[in-house]
Motif scaffolding. Sequence first.
Motif, PDB file in Angstrom:
ATOM      1  N   SER A 142       6.685   9.397  -8.007  1.00 27.27           N
ATOM      2  CA  SER A 142       6.689  10.310  -6.860  1.00 27.27           C
ATOM      3  C   SER A 142       5.591  11.357  -6.963  1.00 27.27           C
ATOM      4  CB  SER A 142       8.055  10.990  -6.737  1.00 27.27           C
ATOM      5  OG  SER A 142       8.347  11.737  -7.907  1.00 27.27           O
ATOM      6  N   ASP A 186       7.889   9.321   3.421  1.00 29.14           N
ATOM      7  CA  ASP A 186       6.505   8.866   3.420  1.00 29.14           C
ATOM      8  C   ASP A 186       6.449   7.352   3.601  1.00 29.14           C
ATOM      9  OD1 ASP A 186       5.426  11.367   3.147  1.00 29.14           O
ATOM     10  OD2 ASP A 186       5.113  11.250   0.991  1.00 29.14           O
ATOM     11  N   SER A 190       0.839  -1.202   0.000  1.00 29.79           N
ATOM     12  CA  SER A 190       0.000   0.000   0.000  1.00 29.79           C
ATOM     13  C   SER A 190       0.872   1.249   0.000  1.00 29.79           C
ATOM     14  CB  SER A 190      -0.912   0.024   1.232  1.00 29.79           C
ATOM     15  OG  SER A 190      -1.764  -1.106   1.250  1.00 29.79           O
ATOM     16  N   ALA A 191       0.572   2.141  -0.940  1.00 30.46           N
ATOM     17  CA  ALA A 191       1.241   3.437  -1.013  1.00 30.46           C
ATOM     18  C   ALA A 191       0.184   4.470  -1.341  1.00 30.46           C
ATOM     19  CB  ALA A 191       2.327   3.418  -2.086  1.00 30.46           C
ATOM     20  N   ARG A 192      -0.077   5.381  -0.380  1.00 26.82           N
ATOM     21  CA  ARG A 192      -1.200   6.303  -0.533  1.00 26.82           C
ATOM     22  C   ARG A 192      -2.485   5.484  -0.767  1.00 26.82           C
ATOM     23  NH1 ARG A 192       0.847  10.240   2.032  1.00 26.82           N
ATOM     24  NH2 ARG A 192       2.050  11.837   0.940  1.00 26.82           N
ATOM     25  N   ASN A 193      -3.185   5.759  -1.850  1.00 29.61           N
ATOM     26  CA  ASN A 193      -4.434   5.024  -2.105  1.00 29.61           C
ATOM     27  C   ASN A 193      -4.254   3.913  -3.122  1.00 29.61           C
ATOM     28  OD1 ASN A 193      -3.978   6.692  -4.264  1.00 29.61           O
ATOM     29  ND2 ASN A 193      -6.140   7.255  -4.569  1.00 29.61           N
ATOM     30  N   LYS A 194      -3.002   3.586  -3.454  1.00 25.97           N
ATOM     31  CA  LYS A 194      -2.728   2.529  -4.422  1.00 25.97           C
ATOM     32  C   LYS A 194      -2.333   1.239  -3.707  1.00 25.97           C
ATOM     33  CE  LYS A 194      -3.258   5.099  -8.124  1.00 25.97           C
ATOM     34  NZ  LYS A 194      -4.336   4.862  -9.119  1.00 25.97           N
ATOM     35  N   LEU A 252       1.845   9.609  -7.421  1.00 24.78           N
ATOM     36  CA  LEU A 252       1.336   8.979  -6.198  1.00 24.78           C
ATOM     37  C   LEU A 252       1.352   9.952  -5.012  1.00 24.78           C
ATOM     38  CD1 LEU A 252       3.021   5.443  -6.333  1.00 24.78           C
ATOM     39  CD2 LEU A 252       0.698   6.056  -7.004  1.00 24.78           C
ATOM     40  N   GLY A 253       1.991  11.099  -5.210  1.00 23.20           N
ATOM     41  CA  GLY A 253       2.087  12.060  -4.112  1.00 23.20           C
ATOM     42  C   GLY A 253       3.001  11.589  -3.001  1.00 23.20           C
ATOM     43  N   LEU A 254       4.106  10.920  -3.370  1.00 21.77           N
ATOM     44  CA  LEU A 254       5.038  10.382  -2.378  1.00 21.77           C
ATOM     45  C   LEU A 254       6.301  11.228  -2.329  1.00 21.77           C
ATOM     46  CD1 LEU A 254       4.744   6.563  -3.101  1.00 21.77           C
ATOM     47  CD2 LEU A 254       3.917   7.762  -1.068  1.00 21.77           C
TER      48      LEU A 254
END
Length: 276
Positions: free
Chosen positions: A260, A269, A202-206, A263-265
């Motif tokens: 980056s 994070d 899981s990374a953010r909403n993905k 995904l807003g990473l």
Amino acid sequence: MAIITLTTDFGLKDHFVGAIKGTIYTELEDVKIVDISHSISPFNIQECAYLLKNSYKAFPEGTVHVVGIDSEPSPENKHIAVLVDGHYFISANNGVIGLITSEVKPDKVMEIDIPNPIQGSFPVLDVFVKVACHIARGGTLEVIGKPFAQLKELKEFAPRVSDNGKTITGSVVYIDNYGNVVTNIQKSLFEAYRNGRKFELSARNKKIGEIYNKYSDIINFDLEKSRRKGPGDLLALFNSSNYIELAIYKSDLNTVGGASTLLGLDYRDTITINFI
């Protein structure tokens, strides 16, 4: 021929890198200087350690690595010279060397104590270069310092395993030139806890349920082109340094964006892996 590498957050706009190289060549005409990177994010210890840890082994043993990041001395940031894995590192004791030596025990760690050091704002030039040239000439670490036992370790940068081995929580440690997101979760740690189980990254909403060994593994060449995954699709892989990396296949950070931005990473994070 002796080799001295430079890794700094100085960038290339200012005079710092040029002054360092000029001083080294003044001291040693017959030396090879190699730039690993001068584009480390300012004071970013983890990013510096990641680049050094995954590049120094490509150099021959005996190479001297000058680390110019967060280098001003203080009672909590001593200057050190370290021999590890056949390589010499000259740095401040700010955690960079502790991260590099997390899996390899140093042979020697010395606190730098040279006579009449210049107490200025450019210790990489005034101190580190002198020590690097001494070592490159064949000098020993014992001449430039005394044994040091307080090598700083930054435990907060290590991934955490919880829920009886069902969850690994890592973080972003580096974003490369393509906008790919490198985590601090190594393949060895992932496989040690996987035990053949399925998983969800899981990374953010993905959410991702598969990790590839190379970028093009995302393409199923048995399918018609119109049905395949390809450019613009998100994937996870074990990169060339065996860290889990998130990427947008064949994306350009300067046009449509990379993992980056899409995904807003950003640095530090959180990335989570849950074994099912």
